[in-house]
Design a protein around this motif. Sequence first.
Motif, PDB file in Angstrom:
ATOM      1  N   TRP A  95       0.811  -1.205   0.000  1.00 44.57           N
ATOM      2  CA  TRP A  95       0.000   0.000   0.000  1.00 44.57           C
ATOM      3  C   TRP A  95       0.855   1.271   0.000  1.00 44.57           C
ATOM      4  O   TRP A  95       2.028   1.245   0.331  1.00 44.57           O
ATOM      5  N   ALA A  96       0.196   2.366  -0.398  1.00 51.41           N
ATOM      6  CA  ALA A  96       0.804   3.696  -0.340  1.00 51.41           C
ATOM      7  C   ALA A  96       0.283   4.394   0.911  1.00 51.41           C
ATOM      8  O   ALA A  96      -0.915   4.317   1.223  1.00 51.41           O
ATOM      9  N   GLY A  97       1.179   5.077   1.608  1.00 51.12           N
ATOM     10  CA  GLY A  97       0.796   5.800   2.815  1.00 51.12           C
ATOM     11  C   GLY A  97       0.240   7.173   2.497  1.00 51.12           C
ATOM     12  O   GLY A  97       0.382   7.683   1.384  1.00 51.12           O
ATOM     13  N   VAL A  98      -0.418   7.779   3.481  1.00 53.31           N
ATOM     14  CA  VAL A  98      -1.011   9.105   3.315  1.00 53.31           C
ATOM     15  C   VAL A  98      -0.763   9.948   4.561  1.00 53.31           C
ATOM     16  O   VAL A  98      -0.693   9.422   5.670  1.00 53.31           O
ATOM     17  N   GLN A  99      -0.627  11.259   4.357  1.00 52.72           N
ATOM     18  CA  GLN A  99      -0.427  12.210   5.445  1.00 52.72           C
ATOM     19  C   GLN A  99      -1.276  13.455   5.178  1.00 52.72           C
ATOM     20  O   GLN A  99      -1.419  13.835   4.024  1.00 52.72           O
ATOM     21  N   PRO A 100      -1.849  14.122   6.133  1.00 55.46           N
ATOM     22  CA  PRO A 100      -1.756  13.857   7.555  1.00 55.46           C
ATOM     23  C   PRO A 100      -2.767  12.793   7.994  1.00 55.46           C
ATOM     24  O   PRO A 100      -3.965  12.898   7.735  1.00 55.46           O
ATOM     25  N   ILE A 131      -3.731   3.378   0.696  1.00 56.25           N
ATOM     26  CA  ILE A 131      -4.276   3.091  -0.631  1.00 56.25           C
ATOM     27  C   ILE A 131      -3.670   1.759  -1.066  1.00 56.25           C
ATOM     28  O   ILE A 131      -2.452   1.666  -1.262  1.00 56.25           O
ATOM     29  N   THR A 132      -4.496   0.732  -1.185  1.00 56.91           N
ATOM     30  CA  THR A 132      -3.993  -0.586  -1.579  1.00 56.91           C
ATOM     31  C   THR A 132      -3.512  -0.554  -3.022  1.00 56.91           C
ATOM     32  O   THR A 132      -4.245  -0.129  -3.919  1.00 56.91           O
TER      33      THR A 132
END
Length: 194
Positions: A95-100, A131-132
Motif C-alpha cells: 500500500w501507499a501511505g497518506v499524510q496527515p 491506498i492498496t
Amino acid sequence: MGCGLDKPETRRLFFGLEIPDSVKRRLVAIQQPVAGARWQRPDQLHLTLVFLGSVARQRLPDVCDAARNLPVGQFDLTVCGLGCFGRPDSPKNLWAGVQPADKLAELHEVLNQSLCMPGFEQEKRPFCPHITLARFKRQRGSVAELLESQERQPIGTFSVGGIALFESTQGAHGSVYQIIERFPLAGNPERLCR
C-alpha cells in the motif's frame, strides 16, 4: 446519482476517498514484477474510510443521511511512501501511505459516530489509512527493495473536499467499485452530490 433503491436486496458498501487521476498515474507507475502480486487497476485505487459490508437496500437512505453535513472541513492529503501488511519478504498487501493521518482519523471517527445506529457494527480493527496497490496470492515475492526505493517518497498531493459511498461487486478481473453518491465536507464551495 443518489442512493437508488433499484438494485439487489443487499449491497456491499464502503465510504472512501476518490483518488485524482494524476495521483493514480503515479501510483500505477510504481508497479513492478513481483511474484504473486495482483496489482490494482487505476479504477480500483481508492482510500477506504469506513467499510460497511452487506447493507440491506432499505437501509441506504440511513447510510446516506449519516454522511451528510459531517462537521469536518476540507484538507490536503499527501500520498507518500509505501508499506505492506505482512512481512516484506511475504506480504499480504502492498500500500501507499497518506499524510496527515490525523485528519483522516478525525474524518473516520466522525463518520463512524454518525453511522452509530442499530444494524451497523463498528469495525474492530484500528483505522490504518492507506491506498492498496497490490494484493498477494499464496506464492509471495519480496517487496523489501520496492519499499526501500519508495521510502517517504512523495507521490502526490490533492485536496479532499468530500467523501463517496462506494459499492463493491466482484468482477471477472477483481472487484469493481461504483460510486453511489458523493458528500461534500464542511466549507466545500463545490456541490459534489448529483
